[in-house]
Design an enzyme around this catalytic site. Structure first.
Site, mmCIF file in Angstrom:
data_model
loop_
_atom_site.group_PDB
_atom_site.id
_atom_site.type_symbol
_atom_site.label_atom_id
_atom_site.label_comp_id
_atom_site.label_asym_id
_atom_site.label_seq_id
_atom_site.Cartn_x
_atom_site.Cartn_y
_atom_site.Cartn_z
ATOM 1 N N GLU A 168 43.423 60.322 -14.975
ATOM 2 C CA GLU A 168 44.268 61.324 -15.706
ATOM 3 C C GLU A 168 45.415 61.609 -14.904
ATOM 4 O O GLU A 168 46.537 61.905 -15.186
ATOM 5 C CB GLU A 168 43.688 62.613 -15.865
ATOM 6 C CG GLU A 168 42.409 62.395 -16.835
ATOM 7 C CD GLU A 168 41.043 61.619 -16.345
ATOM 8 O OE1 GLU A 168 40.931 61.353 -15.338
ATOM 9 O OE2 GLU A 168 40.455 60.894 -17.398
ATOM 10 N N GLU A 225 47.723 52.806 -1.321
ATOM 11 C CA GLU A 225 46.190 52.990 -1.356
ATOM 12 C C GLU A 225 45.942 52.657 -3.136
ATOM 13 O O GLU A 225 45.033 51.915 -3.084
ATOM 14 C CB GLU A 225 46.016 54.177 -1.042
ATOM 15 C CG GLU A 225 44.585 54.869 -1.204
ATOM 16 C CD GLU A 225 44.487 56.351 -0.831
ATOM 17 O OE1 GLU A 225 45.061 56.717 -0.235
ATOM 18 O OE2 GLU A 225 43.091 56.596 -1.032
HETATM 19 C C1 LIG Z 1 32.904 57.035 -4.075
HETATM 20 C C2 LIG Z 1 34.118 57.967 -3.725
HETATM 21 C C3 LIG Z 1 35.103 57.739 -2.567
HETATM 22 C C4 LIG Z 1 35.782 58.544 -2.243
HETATM 23 N N1 LIG Z 1 36.101 58.454 -1.008
HETATM 24 C C5 LIG Z 1 37.336 59.592 -0.702
HETATM 25 C C6 LIG Z 1 37.773 59.392 0.761
HETATM 26 O O1 LIG Z 1 37.632 58.348 1.592
HETATM 27 N N2 LIG Z 1 38.631 60.544 1.053
HETATM 28 C C7 LIG Z 1 38.994 61.417 0.315
HETATM 29 O O2 LIG Z 1 39.611 62.372 0.867
HETATM 30 N N3 LIG Z 1 38.479 61.668 -0.846
HETATM 31 C C8 LIG Z 1 37.712 60.533 -1.395
HETATM 32 N N4 LIG Z 1 37.052 60.617 -2.768
HETATM 33 C C9 LIG Z 1 37.364 61.679 -3.718
HETATM 34 C C10 LIG Z 1 38.269 61.614 -4.705
HETATM 35 O O3 LIG Z 1 39.510 61.085 -4.281
HETATM 36 C C11 LIG Z 1 38.161 62.639 -5.892
HETATM 37 O O4 LIG Z 1 36.903 62.648 -6.151
HETATM 38 C C12 LIG Z 1 39.200 62.601 -6.677
HETATM 39 O O5 LIG Z 1 40.434 62.689 -6.006
HETATM 40 C C13 LIG Z 1 38.996 63.734 -7.753
HETATM 41 O O6 LIG Z 1 38.867 65.000 -7.307
HETATM 42 P P1 LIG Z 1 37.547 65.665 -7.821
HETATM 43 O O7 LIG Z 1 36.372 65.030 -7.620
HETATM 44 O O8 LIG Z 1 37.765 67.214 -6.963
HETATM 45 O O9 LIG Z 1 37.752 66.064 -9.301
HETATM 46 P P2 LIG Z 1 38.587 67.187 -10.091
HETATM 47 O O10 LIG Z 1 39.960 67.140 -9.287
HETATM 48 O O11 LIG Z 1 37.615 68.472 -9.977
HETATM 49 O O12 LIG Z 1 38.657 66.544 -11.370
HETATM 50 C C14 LIG Z 1 37.780 66.796 -12.452
HETATM 51 C C15 LIG Z 1 38.058 65.847 -13.806
HETATM 52 O O13 LIG Z 1 39.598 66.916 -14.191
HETATM 53 C C16 LIG Z 1 40.531 65.878 -14.082
HETATM 54 N N5 LIG Z 1 41.952 66.538 -14.022
HETATM 55 C C17 LIG Z 1 42.097 67.227 -12.782
HETATM 56 N N6 LIG Z 1 43.380 67.484 -12.769
HETATM 57 C C18 LIG Z 1 43.852 67.053 -13.961
HETATM 58 C C19 LIG Z 1 45.155 67.197 -14.727
HETATM 59 N N7 LIG Z 1 46.126 67.915 -13.790
HETATM 60 N N8 LIG Z 1 45.516 66.834 -15.827
HETATM 61 C C20 LIG Z 1 44.295 66.220 -16.453
HETATM 62 N N9 LIG Z 1 43.020 66.133 -15.857
HETATM 63 C C21 LIG Z 1 42.993 66.525 -14.786
HETATM 64 C C22 LIG Z 1 40.284 64.899 -13.345
HETATM 65 O O14 LIG Z 1 41.106 63.524 -13.792
HETATM 66 C C23 LIG Z 1 38.907 64.665 -13.556
HETATM 67 O O15 LIG Z 1 38.540 63.621 -14.690
HETATM 68 C C24 LIG Z 1 35.984 59.673 -3.200
HETATM 69 C C25 LIG Z 1 35.405 59.748 -4.249
HETATM 70 C C26 LIG Z 1 34.346 58.935 -4.697
HETATM 71 C C27 LIG Z 1 33.494 59.227 -5.831
#
Ligand SMILES: Cc1cc2nc3c(=O)[nH]c(=O)nc-3n(C[C@H](O)[C@H](O)[C@H](O)COP(=O)(O)OP(=O)(O)OC[C@H]3O[C@@H](n4cnc5c(N)ncnc54)[C@H](O)[C@@H]3O)c2cc1C
Length: 382
Positions: free
Chosen positions: A368, A243
């Protein structure tokens, strides 16, 4: 320039036919799809008819039995035309491979041939409002009984969310068992209690129907469990390298396309009695983008070879995703700047690309998280 060596004559012929398909079946309709917030169902079927979906699927499941590079060629052509709205790559090289790898023979026969034909559209739903990077924090629960599973919960940001007929849903099947508490269950369009929420309003990638999904006591037969109960987390980890490589391929192809649009523009546009290309700053900016793109192209092509050999590891895939998506962000921004005010106008491809691809540093594991994967391997720390 170092030539690309991973493709043979068959790949090149396929590229020509993919390019024609994009010109004829996608470009003329794309602005409308941007307004609609999704592409048409017809284009999925057309892509299936032209042999552009699930290119690596074996013939016994209706596929052409070709290799992963064919799907990447189609994706590169979509990037070149700046028309990446349909989640073809996710359907073909993420969702279908899960079914091929972890599905039973009955599941493969039931779903894969129709996915190859573009009659069934696939999605994968891991992220929830309260859990993205920290996948183990998901709350969607599948209660097991003699009849099957009852799935309750919700997902967000799901690519192909409105159009999908088949969604691989990451669920908890045990409230206690840590990494062994997650399972993958396939939900199908029409199941009672399976509803689509909003087609989310994003800052870009408007033709992509990224959506919320809701599950209210959805009754799912045991026959829709994908792989072993409790192995969902490991199954997801197993496929993540592929992926992430796909994101890297898309990113570098997008930068290459942006360079072409920009070079053309700066040679045509004049200021102070000369083309914009006549300023040293312009040439330096373009040289910076080009030189890094060339370096990254070699690495990403090498990763594709590793994948074909079954040897791409999680760290190399994380490096590819981290570097290409971060670079793409900078490169698209520098290119947009060279367009001046026109770069901010949607009718110029650079504007759409700049907004469309911002998500690449977040989705599929954020930058990150990529650094965490690389850093942990370097230090041995968890
Ligand atoms: C256009 C789009 C398409 C998507 N398509 C899919 C899909 O088809 N299926 C699916 O399941 N998901 C999908 N996603 C979701 C995507 O995979 C998540 O948005 C992503 O994994 C981040 O999770 P979150 O948004 O909850 O951010 P969070 O996990 O809340 O993170 C917020 C911030 O904190 C940082 N952070 C989190 N943990 C840590 C750490 N351990 N150390 C340092 N920094 C950290 C992150 O890097 C980020 O900057 C999609 C997202 C978008 C925007």
């Amino acid at each position: 320039m170092i030539p690309r060596t991973i493709f043979n004559e068959e790949h090149e012929l396929f590229r020509e036919s993919a390019r024609r398909f994009v010109e004829k079946e996608i470009e003329p309709y794309y602005d409308q799809w941007e307004r609609d917030g999704q592409v048409s169902r017809e284009v999925w079927r057309a892509a299936g008819e032209h042999g552009l979906l699930c290119c690596s699927m074996p013939e016994e499941y209706g596929g052409p039995g070709a290799d992963f590079l064919f799907s990447m060629i189609f994706m590169e052509e979509l990037c070149r035309a700046n028309t990446t709205g349909a989640g073809f790559h996710l359907h073909s090289e993420i969702v279908a491979p899960y079914i091929l790898k972890f599905g039973t023979e009955e599941q493969r026969q039931r779903w894969l041939p129709r996915m190859v034909r573009g009659e069934l559209i696939g999605a994968i739903a891991m992220t929830e409002p309260g859990a993205g990077s920290d996948l183990q924090g998901i709350k969607t629960f599948a209660e097991r009984s003699n009849e099957g599973y009852t799935v309750t919960g919700q997902k967000v940001f799901i690519t192909n969310g409105q159009l999908a007929d088949l969604v691989i849903v990451a669920c908890k099947t045990d409230r206690e068992a840590g990494t062994r508490s997650m399972s993958l269950i396939v939900l199908e369009r029409g199941m009672d209690g399976f509803d689509r929420g909003r087609n989310l309003e994003k800052i870009g990638w408007h033709a992509q129907d990224t959506s919320e999904l809701f599950f209210d006591h959805v009754r799912v037969p045991h026959a829709n469990l994908l792989g072993e109960e409790g192995r969902g987390f490991h199954q997801l980890m197993d496929q993540l390298a592929q992926e992430r490589l796909i994101v890297a391929v898309r990113s570098i192809a997008t930068v290459e396309a942006a360079l072409e649009w920009t070079i053309e523009y700066v040679n045509e546009r004049h200021a102070f009695g000369r083309p914009i290309a006549g300023f040293q700053n312009t040439r330096f900016k373009l040289a910076e983008v080009k030189s890094e793109a060339v370096m990254q192209r070699v690495f990403v092509d090498r990763c594709m070879q590793q994948l074909l050999a079954g040897e791409l590891d999680a760290v190399d895939a994380a490096i590819a995703k981290l570097r290409t998506t971060e670079f793409m962000g900078r490169a698209l921004d520098e290119c947009l700047q060279l367009f001046g005010g026109y770069g901010y106008m949607k009718e110029y491809p650079i504007a759409r690309a700049w907004a469309d691809h911002r998500y690449a540093r977040i989705a599929g594991g954020s930058s990150e998280i990529m650094k965490e994967i690389i850093g942990r391997q370097l230090t041995g720390q968890r």
